[in-house]
Design a protein around this motif. Structure first.
Motif, short mmCIF file in Angstrom:
data_model
loop_
_atom_site.label_atom_id
_atom_site.label_comp_id
_atom_site.label_asym_id
_atom_site.label_seq_id
_atom_site.Cartn_x
_atom_site.Cartn_y
_atom_site.Cartn_z
N PRO B 22 35.09 -10.88 6.62
CA PRO B 22 34.25 -12.08 6.54
C PRO B 22 33.66 -12.49 7.90
CG PRO B 22 36.57 -12.69 6.46
CD PRO B 22 36.52 -11.19 6.45
N LEU B 23 32.58 -13.25 7.83
CA LEU B 23 31.97 -13.88 9.00
C LEU B 23 32.40 -15.35 8.96
CD1 LEU B 23 29.88 -13.01 11.24
CD2 LEU B 23 28.14 -14.11 9.84
N LEU B 24 33.29 -15.72 9.88
CA LEU B 24 33.91 -17.05 9.84
C LEU B 24 33.22 -18.00 10.82
CD1 LEU B 24 37.65 -15.86 9.80
CD2 LEU B 24 36.19 -16.46 7.83
N SER B 25 33.45 -19.28 10.62
CA SER B 25 32.87 -20.28 11.51
C SER B 25 33.65 -21.58 11.39
CB SER B 25 31.41 -20.54 11.14
OG SER B 25 31.33 -21.01 9.81
N SER B 26 33.45 -22.46 12.35
CA SER B 26 34.09 -23.78 12.32
C SER B 26 33.23 -24.74 13.13
CB SER B 26 35.48 -23.70 12.95
OG SER B 26 35.90 -24.98 13.38
N PRO B 27 33.01 -25.95 12.61
CA PRO B 27 32.21 -26.91 13.40
C PRO B 27 32.86 -27.23 14.74
CG PRO B 27 33.22 -27.96 11.46
CD PRO B 27 33.42 -26.49 11.32
N PHE B 28 34.19 -27.10 14.83
CA PHE B 28 34.87 -27.39 16.09
C PHE B 28 34.49 -26.35 17.16
CE2 PHE B 28 37.49 -29.39 12.83
CZ PHE B 28 37.70 -30.65 13.37
N LEU B 44 40.93 -8.53 10.38
CA LEU B 44 41.33 -8.47 8.97
C LEU B 44 41.06 -7.11 8.34
CD1 LEU B 44 39.98 -11.97 7.88
CD2 LEU B 44 42.30 -11.39 8.59
N PHE B 273 43.33 -19.32 16.24
CA PHE B 273 44.49 -19.76 15.45
C PHE B 273 44.23 -21.13 14.82
CE2 PHE B 273 48.03 -22.79 15.79
CZ PHE B 273 48.96 -22.25 14.92
N ARG B 275 41.34 -22.98 14.51
CA ARG B 275 40.10 -23.31 13.80
C ARG B 275 39.67 -22.29 12.77
NH1 ARG B 275 40.61 -28.47 14.49
NH2 ARG B 275 40.50 -29.13 16.67
N LEU B 276 40.13 -21.03 12.92
CA LEU B 276 39.72 -19.99 11.97
C LEU B 276 40.89 -19.43 11.17
CD1 LEU B 276 37.27 -18.03 14.32
CD2 LEU B 276 36.69 -19.82 12.66
N LYS B 277 42.10 -19.69 11.63
CA LYS B 277 43.31 -19.21 10.95
C LYS B 277 43.42 -17.69 10.94
CE LYS B 277 43.53 -23.54 10.19
NZ LYS B 277 44.26 -24.34 11.22
N ILE B 278 42.94 -17.10 12.04
CA ILE B 278 43.09 -15.65 12.20
C ILE B 278 43.90 -15.36 13.46
CG2 ILE B 278 41.03 -14.94 10.93
CD1 ILE B 278 39.58 -14.66 13.61
N VAL B 279 44.52 -14.18 13.46
CA VAL B 279 45.32 -13.72 14.59
C VAL B 279 44.50 -12.71 15.39
CG1 VAL B 279 47.41 -12.47 15.25
CG2 VAL B 279 47.46 -14.06 13.29
N GLY B 310 43.73 -7.62 15.92
CA GLY B 310 44.77 -8.64 15.92
C GLY B 310 46.16 -8.08 16.14
#
Lengths: 325, 325
Positions: B22-28, B44, B273, B275-279, B310
């Motif tokens: 996936p292509l992830l993002s976060s406003p933070f 992933l 960790f 904001r995206l919940k990935i390692v 990761g």
């Protein structure tokens, strides 16, 4: 009432807004579980949990005039963030009622997602309703409940539509689908979706030890409550009892519940870190813990665990790693 | 030579085997970077890094008779795991040559993925070639190089095909695409794919301070080497110099390289960790670090960071959290 049609309509509205989260796997987890393990990684959803789906479904289903006045939710956790982010994207004001002793970081995050945070003092005996009711009346806000709400259940149920597709892609035709279960909105929504789309995938609730109200309700055939409100690290899914709307669905559609210890949840977090490279919170790892460590209670050669969220503080995560990684 | 056609052919062979990450993002993260940030989460991917793509592309392109004899790779890290997993799925024997002082966990993991591990003693002056050459001759094994190998570059380039599609889905038409860069196989592959599919997405290598051989090669116009082989926590991307095959592609297609400190990489791991919940491992977070902390060196209102892996030990991850989360 939530129905497959309501879930399909929610899926249409979520398209391009919610993420289609991946179904992950690792041969190392398969070895532990003694069967193929698939993890639906809802921790990768916007705001770090599946709650964004329900928030979006509810906001997008509202009458536009009502929506303009705004929404309100009670939550210090994942539902707060899901509703706040969905409201912001819809240009709707959001008020989140939180206990004044909630962690400052959660308060800050909810504000940063654009919501107005209203605090109430639990210690002084104030209730969240007393804080919220005047706002609902004065501003005409609409309350978005966390699970006993048909559109919210429909939004969470879109996870089930994806699981049906992704399981088929993996050649999985028969499996237990374990869902971390609090009030039962996600569990009921997925069960409804799978009843039609993949009836040989059987949903089973997964709960923390001491907070197995759904499993006990299934056993007795009526709504049972938990003896205490707190006392597990799985804070995201510590609800007092199944909901009035979710319970009939859980009762009709789900296989028997599974219960895991806090240590099993922490160990599952460590394995998700090592083998899947995802961050899970304790309450989001309960389903994976059941898949990995309760193999004798499961059937078939595959299991699907819905990893529901990843909003964990660094200290708790580090503890899981130092003890179990 | 690797070409768009070779990448497209690799993508065909990877279909249903490699994950479309996936292509992830976060406003933070957007707030920190001052522009929209998108993270291509290759952590992933199977085996926890993009290297599975190159391993699969190489194995699946081999003559079946040769493949039956087996493959060999030098690596104690992500390339080892990618090749081992791809070989196992193809029913091909795999030999991985690793230094005897490699972490036991990496040796165990590589074996668990079905590979035969052959150890050589760096301290006693043994070379990996001396360990491998007799096996290549006796068993007729095929060497799978980590980056200077057209089919491997083509496999990594499939990441670029996905980025072109996913950026379009997000409405991103112009952006810098930052890629954690070691020998340059992934960077070159993505650049080749984007040259055709999304030419206004410009690839730029991201490297750790002191190991910026590609950035310095770009500046001088010829292959430059790093002064020392080790000394950064970004172990996955500490290669001595750009490759003979990758360098002409990097030189022709990429924008100027960016360099980040080890602390910036650790801080990016902590934010991934939260904001995206990935390692992410340090070497897999270098691109995100550049996206977040080098905003003045970037152009446009969006940036894409390829988070390449990761595979990090728990102690290093816990250190990133305790210092920066």
């Amino acid at each position: 009432m939530t129905s497959l049609a309501l879930i399909e309509a929610a899926a249409e509205r979520l398209k391009g807004h919610a993420r289609r989260t991946p179904l992950l796997s690792s041969p190392f987890l398969d070895d532990i579980a003694g069967r193929r393990v698939f993890v639906k990684a809802e921790c990768l959803q916007h705001t770090g949990s599946f709650k964004f789906r329900g928030g979006w479904a509810a906001l997008s289903a509202m009458d536009p005039e009502l929506r303009k006045r705004g929404v309100i939710a009670y939550s210090s956790g994942n539902h707060a963030q899901g509703v706040a982010a969905a409201a912001k994207a819809h240009g709707a004001p959001a008020v989140i009622v939180m206990p004044a002793d909630a962690p400052q970081l959660k308060i800050d995050n909810t504000r940063a997602l654009g919501a107005e945070v209203v605090l109430y003092d639990r210690a002084a005996g104030e209730s969240r309703e007393a804080a919220a009711d005047p706002l609902i009346t004065e501003r005409g806000l609409t309350l978005i409940k966390p699970y006993d709400e048909p559109e919210v259940i429909a939004g969470q149920g879109t996870t089930g539509l994806e699981i049906a597709e992704q399981a088929a892609e993996q050649g999985v035709t028969k499996a237990d689908v374990l869902v971390c279960c609090g009030g039962g909105g996600l569990t009921a929504g997925i069960a409804l979706a799978l009843e039609d789309r993949a009836p040989s995938l059987r949903v089973r609730p997964a709960e923390p030890e001491g907070f197995d109200d759904v499993a006990r309700s299934q056993a007795s055939g009526k709504i049972e409550s938990n003896p205490t409100p707190t006392g597990s690290i799985c804070d995201a899914i510590l609800t007092p009892a199944p909901g009035d709307i979710t319970w009939p669905l859980l009762s009709r559609l789900c296989g028997p519940g599974l219960t895991v210890t806090d240590d099993e949840a922490l160990r599952a977090m460590a394995l998700a870190f090592q083998r899947l490279k995802i961050v899970l919170e304790p309450g989001g790892a309960v389903s994976l813990a059941a898949a990995l460590f309760h193999r004798d209670e499961l059937n078939g050669d595959a299991v699907i665990a819905v990893a529901t969220g990843g909003n964990v503080d660094p200290a708790t995560f580090a503890k899981a790693l130092s003890r179990f990684a």
